[in-house]
Design an enzyme around this catalytic site. Sequence first.
Site, PDB file in Angstrom:
ATOM      1  N   GLY A 117       0.815  -1.202   0.000  1.00 15.30           N
ATOM      2  CA  GLY A 117       0.000   0.000   0.000  1.00 15.30           C
ATOM      3  C   GLY A 117       0.851   1.255   0.000  1.00 15.30           C
ATOM      4  N   LYS A 188       1.005 -11.175  -2.849  1.00 16.08           N
ATOM      5  CA  LYS A 188       2.066 -10.204  -2.572  1.00 16.08           C
ATOM      6  C   LYS A 188       3.441 -10.860  -2.453  1.00 16.08           C
ATOM      7  CE  LYS A 188      -1.090  -6.966  -0.332  1.00 16.08           C
ATOM      8  NZ  LYS A 188      -1.602  -6.425   0.956  1.00 16.08           N
ATOM      9  N   GLY A 285      -5.345   1.989   2.542  1.00 20.39           N
ATOM     10  CA  GLY A 285      -5.875   3.324   2.765  1.00 20.39           C
ATOM     11  C   GLY A 285      -5.810   4.156   1.505  1.00 20.39           C
TER      12      GLY A 285
END
Length: 375
Positions: A117, A188, A285
């Site tokens: 992120g 990931k 986020g």
Amino acid sequence: MKVGLLGFGVVGRGFYDIVATRDDIAVAKVVCLEDISLPDAEVTRDFQSVLADDSIDTVVEAMGGLHPAYEFVRAAIEAGKNVVTSNKALVCTFYDELIPLAQAKGVKFRCTAAVGGGICWLSELERARRVQKILRVGGIMNGTCNYILDSMTRLGLGYDEALKQAQALGYAEANPTTDVDGIDTWHKVILSSNIAFGVSLDAAQVPAAGIRNITAEDVEQFKAHGYVCKLVSTGICKDGVYSAYVQPTLFETCEPEATIPTNYNLITLVGEHSGRQSFYGQGAGRYPTAYNVVQDCVDLLSGKSFYAPYGAKVTIDNSAAMCYYIRGNFPADKVAERWGNAVITTPVSVEFVHAWLKENPDAFIAALNTGWNEA
């Protein structure tokens, strides 16, 4: 740079807001299914209008999911447009197709926000591998699972209660399967390993165990023995042999991973010269993630493309042995001691334990950490 932005959700809107303050990047068109109006960009439902617009040199994919994201990204590459995406499932699933295609077409491709992120993890891997061999990558890569495990450990919540709290705060989806079953982390670590080692892992050989079956009683056993449980990914290259897996792991309370709170990530590399380097920050986020998407666009402006040359497909060897905490009917001849209604195993291979877990889907496993400084 003129951008065609695909998607105007959490990340897409964040990207638009950040570049609105810059004079080197401009959003020319936004492909969005909702009826929105923007003062400085055309909003359309037709992706073909982006492809046909010669002034658009870069496509930013912020739609998520595999389809139609894959079809749009491939078409953009075929049309000679650079691509930036935050979509780890897309890049991991179609790695063997999209990365060689981008290189063949001479276009640039970046996906830093796909792992970590707001942490500049993949770009740090890019820098590290320029001057040293990377021996190991991985760590805490999923904020949803870390929030659940942290709440169970610090607040004494049960799994269901911790999950509901994570959902209420927007950290977990209504259907949390991708997170709690380790699939997000699996994507990931495969992408991270491919870049770190300059290869293409055979994803079908990389096992993943999640946290769905953990109980408050498990957490109390961990506490009683001085451990904290985290969902951890591991990718290793040692003497030309590759190992990769995702599994809950027990860390002593003094270890860095044990201290990571709420929805934060701690992602680590071990290099032959640098030793251990860990990167801590927000794993998700709107603005932390969009920040890295914008960073990728700035990198494109400076001439950077993908983080590493595309490497050959390699097989996985998960024969390395370690001890596990297991709650379930594990073979008695591989049990070293008992912790309540669970056992600690003798050293058994990662391959054996994950194969056993497939046959016992209601069980819970957690590896005893062997140490990040061991490559």
